[in-house]
Design a protein around this motif. Structure first.
Motif, PDB file in Angstrom:
ATOM      1  N   SER A  33     -19.603  13.808 -18.067  1.00 27.79           N
ATOM      2  CA  SER A  33     -20.605  14.231 -19.052  1.00 27.79           C
ATOM      3  C   SER A  33     -21.485  13.055 -19.484  1.00 27.79           C
ATOM      4  O   SER A  33     -22.695  13.225 -19.664  1.00 27.79           O
ATOM      5  N   GLY A  34     -20.884  11.868 -19.648  1.00 28.22           N
ATOM      6  CA  GLY A  34     -21.679  10.693 -20.015  1.00 28.22           C
ATOM      7  C   GLY A  34     -22.700  10.357 -18.939  1.00 28.22           C
ATOM      8  O   GLY A  34     -23.877  10.110 -19.236  1.00 28.22           O
ATOM      9  N   SER A  35     -22.271  10.363 -17.683  1.00 33.94           N
ATOM     10  CA  SER A  35     -23.189  10.072 -16.575  1.00 33.94           C
ATOM     11  C   SER A  35     -24.294  11.118 -16.496  1.00 33.94           C
ATOM     12  O   SER A  35     -25.471  10.787 -16.304  1.00 33.94           O
ATOM     13  N   ALA A  36     -23.919  12.387 -16.661  1.00 35.58           N
ATOM     14  CA  ALA A  36     -24.909  13.471 -16.564  1.00 35.58           C
ATOM     15  C   ALA A  36     -25.947  13.374 -17.683  1.00 35.58           C
ATOM     16  O   ALA A  36     -27.139  13.603 -17.448  1.00 35.58           O
ATOM     17  N   VAL A  37     -25.506  13.021 -18.894  1.00 31.71           N
ATOM     18  CA  VAL A  37     -26.457  12.903 -20.013  1.00 31.71           C
ATOM     19  C   VAL A  37     -27.424  11.750 -19.767  1.00 31.71           C
ATOM     20  O   VAL A  37     -28.645  11.877 -19.987  1.00 31.71           O
ATOM     21  N   PRO A 101     -19.076  13.066  -8.315  1.00 29.34           N
ATOM     22  CA  PRO A 101     -20.541  13.137  -8.204  1.00 29.34           C
ATOM     23  C   PRO A 101     -21.052  14.576  -8.124  1.00 29.34           C
ATOM     24  O   PRO A 101     -22.118  14.885  -8.662  1.00 29.34           O
ATOM     25  N   ALA A 102     -20.315  15.463  -7.445  1.00 29.29           N
ATOM     26  CA  ALA A 102     -20.735  16.868  -7.377  1.00 29.29           C
ATOM     27  C   ALA A 102     -20.732  17.494  -8.769  1.00 29.29           C
ATOM     28  O   ALA A 102     -21.639  18.270  -9.122  1.00 29.29           O
ATOM     29  N   MET A 103     -19.733  17.146  -9.580  1.00 25.13           N
ATOM     30  CA  MET A 103     -19.669  17.673 -10.945  1.00 25.13           C
ATOM     31  C   MET A 103     -20.820  17.129 -11.796  1.00 25.13           C
ATOM     32  O   MET A 103     -21.403  17.852 -12.607  1.00 25.13           O
ATOM     33  N   VAL A 104     -21.152  15.842 -11.584  1.00 26.33           N
ATOM     34  CA  VAL A 104     -22.272  15.246 -12.331  1.00 26.33           C
ATOM     35  C   VAL A 104     -23.580  15.940 -11.949  1.00 26.33           C
ATOM     36  O   VAL A 104     -24.410  16.241 -12.814  1.00 26.33           O
ATOM     37  N   MET A 176     -16.250  25.038 -10.089  1.00 24.19           N
ATOM     38  CA  MET A 176     -16.688  25.550  -8.798  1.00 24.19           C
ATOM     39  C   MET A 176     -16.968  24.427  -7.793  1.00 24.19           C
ATOM     40  O   MET A 176     -16.650  24.548  -6.615  1.00 24.19           O
ATOM     41  N   VAL A 177     -17.567  23.330  -8.256  1.00 20.21           N
ATOM     42  CA  VAL A 177     -17.939  22.255  -7.317  1.00 20.21           C
ATOM     43  C   VAL A 177     -16.933  21.097  -7.309  1.00 20.21           C
ATOM     44  O   VAL A 177     -16.954  20.276  -6.395  1.00 20.21           O
ATOM     45  N   GLY A 178     -16.088  21.042  -8.354  1.00 23.03           N
ATOM     46  CA  GLY A 178     -15.149  19.926  -8.424  1.00 23.03           C
ATOM     47  C   GLY A 178     -13.690  20.333  -8.311  1.00 23.03           C
ATOM     48  O   GLY A 178     -12.821  19.496  -8.050  1.00 23.03           O
ATOM     49  N   GLY A 179     -13.443  21.646  -8.537  1.00 17.89           N
ATOM     50  CA  GLY A 179     -12.048  22.063  -8.548  1.00 17.89           C
ATOM     51  C   GLY A 179     -11.337  21.471  -9.750  1.00 17.89           C
ATOM     52  O   GLY A 179     -11.945  21.162 -10.764  1.00 17.89           O
TER      53      GLY A 179
END
Length: 232
Positions: A33-37, A101-104, A176-179
């Motif tokens: 979440s930090g990376s995505a923000v 990375p897929a989750m980000v 879905m993308v990270g399991g």
């Protein structure tokens, strides 16, 4: 009620004993979440400035797409990101499926429209003369843009808070993308789903309390810095 009380007790026990599941899931949530923000902020603020300050053919359509993106269902985002990252998909050669990375990427797709859309609205609400005054006083284009962002900082912080709130509690896309792979892609939301599936409601409540506390503390910190600008 007894289940809730037991969950609260369990939460404190898991925190103070340094439970490996809690630490792994909490660190995973903060990382993704930090990376995505941060990525959403780096992409969304310039995009918001571009949409607010320029006029080009199809701009209204683009703004409408951004605004519609604010309400994207996370499960749909996860599905489309999975299609792109799946082995036979356009980006399958990158082998990002079931990785952090897929989750980000999925979380950025969710948060980016919020940051870009709210930044666009914030800049458009400023007095149009402000830009001209800054340029007339000798400011460079970069300094002028910095001035606009500074003046719109309250709304910009609101965009960050909205983006963080949308993705820290999100579960459909990341699952879905990270399991929920132990030691690799486990975060608090996916861990909660797993514990509920196993019937371990006390652990699920404990993880939920930790997630709520983490969300509150992060939002409180952002709100504190946002409100420091009020009245200045």
């Amino acid at each position: 009620m007894e289940l809730l009380i037991e969950g609260i007790k369990q939460a404190f026990m898991l925190i103070f004993t340094g439970d490996p599941l809690v630490i792994e899931a909490t660190v995973g949530s903060l990382k993704t979440s930090g990376s995505a923000v941060i990525i959403s902020l780096l992409l969304g603020v310039p995009l918001g400035l571009l949409l607010a300050l320029t006029r080009f053919p199809g701009r209204n359509v683009f703004v409408s797409i951004i605004n519609a993106g604010m309400g994207l269902p996370p499960v749909v985002v996860g599905l489309f990101v999975a299609v792109f990252l799946w082995r036979s998909g356009p980006l399958g050669s990158l082998e990002l499926m079931y990785t952090m990375p897929a989750m980000v990427i999925a979380q950025v797709v969710i948060a980016l429209p919020l940051v870009a859309g709210l930044t666009t609205s914030a800049i458009q609400q400023l007095n149009p003369k402000l830009r001209l005054q800054a340029l007339a006083l000798g400011a460079t284009k970069g300094q002028m843009l910095y001035t606009l962002i500074k003046e719109a900082r309250l709304m910009t912080f609101a965009a960050v808070i909205a983006g963080f709130g949308a993705i820290i509690s999100e579960v459909g896309a990341v699952l879905m993308v990270g399991g929920n792979i132990s030691g690799q892609t486990r975060v608090l939301t996916t861990a909660i789903v797993e514990e509920v599936g196993k019937g371990e409601f006390s652990e699920a409540i404990a993880l939920s309390i930790i997630l709520l506390s983490l969300t509150f503390l992060a939002t409180y910190g952002l709100t504190y810095y946002q409100q420091k600008g009020v009245g200045k």
